[in-house]
Design a protein around this motif. Structure first.
Motif, PDB file in Angstrom:
ATOM      1  N   UNK A  79       5.205 108.044  96.904  1.00 38.11           N
ATOM      2  CA  UNK A  79       5.341 108.773  95.643  1.00 38.11           C
ATOM      3  C   UNK A  79       4.944 107.882  94.474  1.00 38.11           C
ATOM      4  N   UNK A  80       5.365 106.608  94.516  1.00 35.54           N
ATOM      5  CA  UNK A  80       5.035 105.687  93.434  1.00 35.54           C
ATOM      6  C   UNK A  80       3.532 105.479  93.336  1.00 35.54           C
ATOM      7  N   UNK A  81       2.873 105.336  94.478  1.00 35.74           N
ATOM      8  CA  UNK A  81       1.424 105.126  94.478  1.00 35.74           C
ATOM      9  C   UNK A  81       0.697 106.340  93.891  1.00 35.74           C
ATOM     10  N   UNK A  82       1.161 107.541  94.232  1.00 37.72           N
ATOM     11  CA  UNK A  82       0.545 108.771  93.701  1.00 37.72           C
ATOM     12  C   UNK A  82       0.777 108.881  92.193  1.00 37.72           C
ATOM     13  N   UNK A  83       2.020 108.618  91.759  1.00 32.76           N
ATOM     14  CA  UNK A  83       2.351 108.721  90.337  1.00 32.76           C
ATOM     15  C   UNK A  83       1.612 107.682  89.498  1.00 32.76           C
ATOM     16  N   UNK A  84       1.443 106.464  90.041  1.00 33.94           N
ATOM     17  CA  UNK A  84       0.716 105.428  89.314  1.00 33.94           C
ATOM     18  C   UNK A  84      -0.754 105.804  89.196  1.00 33.94           C
TER      19      UNK A  84
END
Length: 126
Positions: A79-84
């Protein structure tokens, strides 16, 4: 070819003299075993040591890999990779939606997930 005849105790689990089972038979001269409390055995301790060793090896190996090349292992990392990448990551949690909190004490390892209050656990900035 020889054949072996099984005794009554071997086939039914009952002693022919005292009619007790394998736990209560007193004919052998050995007193029945008293119930014992649970004890940690060597196998469980070995499994704990192996788990700790593997966790340490994984942590050390992951630390050597640059963050941009490391594959995400948890949903929070994905999720963090997608949001970043989308430019909408929460500044408090870095887009993960929370953090792992270590509350270990007394030799017991406890890790709990605590959701981010700023983004409500979504990882997206509001």
């Amino acid at each position: 070819m020889t054949s072996t005849l099984l005794t009554r105790a071997q086939t039914t689990g009952t002693c022919p003299k005292c009619q007790g089972n394998w736990e209560t038979c007193t004919c052998t001269g050995v007193a029945p075993l008293a119930p014992r409390a649970y004890e940690r055995d060597e196998t469980e301790i070995a499994h704990q040591r192996l788990g700790s060793l593997l966790a340490r090896i994984v942590t050390e190996t992951d630390a050597r890999i640059p963050a941009v090349r490391r594959a995400p292992r948890t949903v929070a990392e994905m999720r963090a990779r997608i949001n970043i990448a989308a430019g909408r990551a929460c500044s408090s949690c870095g887009g993960q939606g929370g953090q792992v909190v270590d509350t270990s004490s007394g030799g017991v390892t406890r890790r709990n997930w605590q959701s981010c209050g700023d983004c409500g656990g979504t990882g997206e900035a509001r």
